[in-house]
Design a protein around this motif. Structure first.
Motif, short mmCIF file in Angstrom:
data_model
loop_
_atom_site.label_atom_id
_atom_site.label_comp_id
_atom_site.label_asym_id
_atom_site.label_seq_id
_atom_site.Cartn_x
_atom_site.Cartn_y
_atom_site.Cartn_z
N UNK A 27 57.14 46.63 -63.53
CA UNK A 27 56.83 45.85 -64.73
C UNK A 27 55.75 44.82 -64.41
N UNK A 28 55.02 44.43 -65.45
CA UNK A 28 53.96 43.44 -65.27
C UNK A 28 54.53 42.13 -64.76
N UNK A 29 55.69 41.74 -65.30
CA UNK A 29 56.29 40.47 -64.88
C UNK A 29 56.67 40.49 -63.41
N UNK A 30 57.28 41.58 -62.94
CA UNK A 30 57.70 41.64 -61.55
C UNK A 30 56.50 41.81 -60.63
N UNK A 31 55.46 42.53 -61.08
CA UNK A 31 54.26 42.69 -60.26
C UNK A 31 53.61 41.33 -60.00
N UNK A 32 53.55 40.49 -61.03
CA UNK A 32 52.98 39.15 -60.85
C UNK A 32 53.80 38.33 -59.85
N UNK A 33 55.12 38.47 -59.91
CA UNK A 33 55.98 37.75 -58.97
C UNK A 33 55.74 38.25 -57.54
N UNK A 34 55.56 39.56 -57.39
CA UNK A 34 55.33 40.12 -56.05
C UNK A 34 54.02 39.57 -55.48
N UNK A 35 52.96 39.58 -56.28
CA UNK A 35 51.68 39.08 -55.79
C UNK A 35 51.79 37.62 -55.38
N UNK A 36 52.50 36.82 -56.17
CA UNK A 36 52.64 35.41 -55.86
C UNK A 36 53.43 35.20 -54.57
N UNK A 37 54.47 35.98 -54.37
CA UNK A 37 55.32 35.76 -53.21
C UNK A 37 54.66 36.28 -51.93
N UNK A 38 53.77 37.28 -52.06
CA UNK A 38 53.02 37.73 -50.89
C UNK A 38 52.00 36.68 -50.45
N UNK A 39 51.45 35.93 -51.42
CA UNK A 39 50.48 34.89 -51.07
C UNK A 39 51.16 33.72 -50.37
N UNK A 40 52.37 33.38 -50.82
CA UNK A 40 53.12 32.27 -50.22
C UNK A 40 54.55 32.73 -49.99
N UNK A 41 54.77 33.45 -48.89
CA UNK A 41 56.11 33.98 -48.64
C UNK A 41 57.15 32.87 -48.58
N UNK A 42 58.20 33.04 -49.37
CA UNK A 42 59.28 32.05 -49.36
C UNK A 42 60.23 32.35 -48.21
N UNK A 43 61.23 31.52 -48.08
CA UNK A 43 62.14 31.66 -46.95
C UNK A 43 63.32 32.54 -47.23
N UNK A 44 63.18 33.52 -48.10
CA UNK A 44 64.30 34.42 -48.40
C UNK A 44 64.53 35.37 -47.24
N UNK A 45 65.73 35.96 -47.15
CA UNK A 45 65.98 36.91 -46.07
C UNK A 45 65.00 38.07 -46.08
N UNK A 46 64.63 38.54 -47.27
CA UNK A 46 63.71 39.67 -47.35
C UNK A 46 62.34 39.32 -46.79
N UNK A 47 61.83 38.14 -47.14
CA UNK A 47 60.49 37.77 -46.67
C UNK A 47 60.48 37.44 -45.19
N UNK A 48 61.61 36.96 -44.67
CA UNK A 48 61.67 36.76 -43.21
C UNK A 48 61.62 38.10 -42.50
N UNK A 49 62.29 39.10 -43.05
CA UNK A 49 62.25 40.42 -42.43
C UNK A 49 60.86 41.04 -42.56
#
Length: 826
Positions: free
Chosen positions: A568-590
């Motif tokens: 979805x467009x909404x989730x794609x935008x969230x993915x792009x944002x989180x790749x630019x500034x990875x948060x400290x979630x377990x998934x992004x740490x992995x």
């Protein structure tokens, strides 16, 4: 509903007393819905699954029945009973209809309301059909298609005149498609027949709730939106171990089988969701091979299986005899499974709303929170889970935009009403314009629809088969031909056919259906995997594949067109944002080592910059671009860029797309010149260039089949005769398309088909918005020495279309190992 005391006075007292007897306390949103209904309001009720929406919607009509003193009908010899339909409950799925009838029966009996409940669906019993046809059910649970069918009978005004309440269940599932348009037209007719009826929609959370209300209730713009408290699901992701090799591309996830099995064993009952029917078949087969419990405790559920097999899986979940069901979106909607303890999602959910819906299937009990275990199938899906977690926390849910001016649906509705006693054109035009879908209907389009149903349009007026409706001397449009009536009633609805072939055992027993294109490639004695079994084809006859069980061995897995869900467009935008500034979630740490590799080889994408990568492989010269706009938009964008680039540098281009970006591959050496990418991405001349880059005429020809079927140009297969194949249907519609294009190029259905190609297949509005957004971003062009974590999945996707004697998965895995060896283990 939560345990506790309750007030004991007022108009809601009988229902509150019944709640009290069961140890419940009515939730505030339920009491508000009852109050607003009794005050005469229509409205939209937004509820998570398992919160008590059926009681919220049914409570008001029940209290009204007690206040009015509804009495059981008294039979008198020789005098037919009058119609007594009071509540019309419309649901998008037949499976939900049966579940809703069960849920209603308890409060109706508990309050002593003398109501009879019946279903009018394709699965209804003979008793229910009889009650519905005579109007002797007080509550009728039906689907949009069956409701439309009921309007095709002349006695429908008599049967519907006493309706007090209409409930549209799972409205979000109808809002964004033609089924919802058909329902809008039906509700407009109902409002004319029973102007006092109140209409209530039940919906899951949407991004465009106000619009959803206005589409359902155009006559009540200030209707309330009553929201139940949100059930925020908890997310758990099965992460790879430190140092574990995790796929960079792929979409099956069977490498996670051991982890998934361990998760399934820890709970009493589970739902394992996949995104495609083929994936569900493969996961069910894989689990069968390691399943420790009795085989019958593992079940399969998807839309191509026989209704009996699906019902058995649902019953097993309810009574606890099934521990795990592998399912697709066929179990997304609100069938009650209070015994399900956990939900597993294999692969990305591709949308925040879908994840919410599926998570809500677990712990489907008031006051409890859903839990979903996310099973990534490749590394970058970890970012999609992390992005979904952020979107859920901030209540960023996708919109579902409603279709407008679907003239094929309007044509079908007009024939339906012409059958149901006839219509006067001026009155019906006013009624139709009272819907959201046709508020902008102009006089010329309306006259074109009337001309089409009367004589087929200019090019078809000499063919009697297309003369369906007659305007009588009194000015009323009616159907007189019994053959027209018979065929039209068989074809009512907007759900398109996918050219399916029925699958049956040679000695009896129906398993479901697979697509014609898949079976056509098989020869007798070939094996395939379907319905959780390995089958051997005996023969293909009259659009039926006769099979027998195969002993041992493997089989091909059917592929269904359109099975792959877009991000979805909404989730794609969230993915792009989180790749630019990875948060400290377990998934992004992995995912951190992979992102570090991407940053080191190239750059990370970001909302304010557009990442492009140019490199060469043995397949050619590649340009990778990452707009994060979703697969459908990238498909049109890739064709557009290939055309524009080839104009400036003649070359042969191929392309591949995924949800993150696109890859253009040139056969002759070429690289983007400075400033060239900006010019290639200009929004000017978009429609002209799309028409030049894609064969829009051929796309419209294929889309025309669905439009023509809905509008009634393609007659349905008649009972007792062999079904026509998809090839025959496409040939018939193709011939009509050519005739109309040559002799009536302005035909209303041709314009409809072209518009749907642009709006639905190519998503031209989203494509235009993407081009304009790209123009506001800084383009970052990198030339890595080899494939990167972002470009590798696109490169692997491009390999699918190449001829090779080697299995695609083998080639991709070998390439991944080589890349990891070159770049270091990620």
């Amino acid at each position: 509903m939560t345990p506790g005391p309750r007030p004991r006075a007022g108009p809601q007292a009988p229902l509150l007393a019944w709640f009290d007897q069961r140890g419940w306390r009515a939730a505030p949103f339920q009491r508000e819905a009852w109050r607003r209904y009794l005050a005469g309001d229509s409205g939209l009720l937004v509820t998570p699954t398992g919160s008590g929406k059926t009681f919220a919607a049914l409570g008001g009509p029940l209290l009204e029945a007690l206040r009015l003193g509804d009495a059981p009908p008294r039979k008198r010899r020789g005098v037919p009973l009058p119609p007594r339909l009071r509540v019309l409950w419309i649901t998008p799925l037949r499976a939900l209809a049966a579940d809703t009838v069960r849920a209603m029966s308890e409060p109706i009996a508990g309050l002593g309301v003398p109501w009879t409940v019946a279903m009018r669906t394709a699965d209804a019993s003979a008793r229910d059909r009889r009650l519905a046809q005579a109007g002797h059910a007080d509550v009728l649970v039906t689907t949009p298609e069956s409701f439309a069918l009921s309007l095709s009978y002349p006695d429908s005004p008599t049967r519907l005149a006493g309706v007090r309440a209409v409930v549209v269940d799972e409205w979000h599932e109808l809002l964004g498609n033609k089924r919802g348009v058909l329902l809008q037209l039906g509700l407009a007719r109902l409002r004319a027949i029973a102007p006092g009826a109140r209409i209530w929609g039940l919906s899951a959370t949407l991004g465009n709730l106000a619009q959803a209300r206005d589409v359902l209730l155009p006559h009540a713009p200030s209707a309330p939106i009553i929201a139940a408290p949100r059930r925020r699901p908890t997310l758990e992701t099965l992460l790879p171990d430190a140092g574990e090799r995790f796929p960079w591309a792929g979409h099956l996830g069977l490498s996670q089988l051991a982890r998934v099995t361990a998760v399934l064993q820890r709970a009493r009952s589970s739902l394992l969701f996949t995104n495609t029917r083929a994936q569900a078949e493969l996961w069910h087969k894989a689990l069968q091979s390691v399943w420790l419990d009795a085989p019958e405790t593992l079940a399969l559920h998807h839309g191509s299986l026989d209704a009996g097999l699906r019902a058995a899986a649902e019953a097993g979940l309810r009574d606890g005899s099934v521990r795990c069901v592998v399912a697709t979106s066929s179990l997304d909607l609100g069938v009650d499974f209070p015994a399900v303890d956990q939900v597993l999602q294999v692969g990305s959910p591709k949308g925040v709303a879908r994840l919410l819906q599926r998570a809500g299937r677990a712990r489907h009990r008031p006051g409890e929170t859903g839990h979903v275990v996310c099973v990534p199938t490749h590394a970058l899906e970890l970012a999609e889970y992390a992005a979904a977690r952020v979107a859920l926390a901030h209540d960023r849910i996708e919109d579902r935009p409603p279709p407008r001016l679907s003239l094929d649906v309007l044509a079908q509705h007009c024939v339906t009403l012409a059958l149901g006693g006839g219509f006067e054109p001026e009155a019906l035009l006013a009624e139709v314009r009272d819907t959201d879908a046709f508020r902008g209907l102009d006089e010329s389009a309306w006259q074109a629809v009337l001309d089409f149903i009367v004589r087929g349009g200019g090019a078809l007026e000499h063919y009697p088969d297309y003369h369906r409706v007659v305007r009588d001397d009194d000015g009323v449009y009616r159907v007189h031909d019994r053959r027209v009536a018979f065929r039209h009633r068989l074809s009512i609805g907007t759900i398109g056919s996918d050219g399916s072939v029925q699958v049956r055992f040679a000695k009896g027993g129906h398993l479901g259906s697979v697509e014609e294109a898949f079976v056509a490639r098989l020869k007798p004695r070939d094996r395939f995997q379907f319905a959780g079994r390995t089958l051997e084809l005996v023969q293909l006859k009259d659009m039926t594949a006769y099979v027998r069980l195969a002993t041992g061995g493997e089989g091909l897995v059917p592929r269904w067109q359109g099975g792959r869900m877009p991000l979805s467009t909404a989730l794609a935008a969230e993915v792009e944002a989180i790749l630019a500034k990875p948060a400290g979630s377990p998934e992004m740490r992995a995912l951190a080592p992979l992102l570090a590799l991407q940053a080191g080889l190239s750059a990370l994408p970001a909302p304010d910059r557009l990442l492009a990568e140019a490199l060469r492989t043995r397949q050619g010269w590649h340009l990778f671009l990452y707009p994060f706009a979703g697969r459908a938009v990238h498909e049109g964008l890739a064709a557009l860029l290939a055309l524009r680039w080839a104009r400036s540098a003649p070359n042969s281009f191929t392309w591949a797309v995924n949800d993150y970006g696109l890859a253009l591959t040139a056969q002759a050496e070429t690289w983007p010149a400075p400033g060239q990418l900006e010019r290639l991405l200009a929004p000017e001349h978009l429609l002209d260039d799309l028409e030049a880059s894609l064969n829009l005429a051929e796309l419209a020809r294929r889309q025309f089949r669905d439009v023509a079927r809905v509008a009634g140009l393609l007659p349905p297969s008649l009972p007792g005769r062999a079904a026509r194949s998809l090839r025959q249907l496409q040939a018939s519609s193709g011939l009509l398309f050519d005739v109309l294009s040559r002799h009536d190029p302005g035909h209303v259905l041709l314009a409809q088909a072209r518009r749907e190609v642009l709006e639905q297949q190519l998503e031209v509005r989203a494509l235009d918005a993407t081009l304009r957004a790209c123009g506001q971003r800084r383009i970052v062009l990198r030339r890595p020495r080899g494939l990167t974590p972002l470009s590798f999945p696109l490169w692997a996707e491009a390999l699918r279309g190449q001829l090779s004697t080697e299995d695609w998965r083998t080639r991709v895995q070998r390439a991944a190992v080589r890349l990891e060896a070159d770049h270091g283990r990620a």
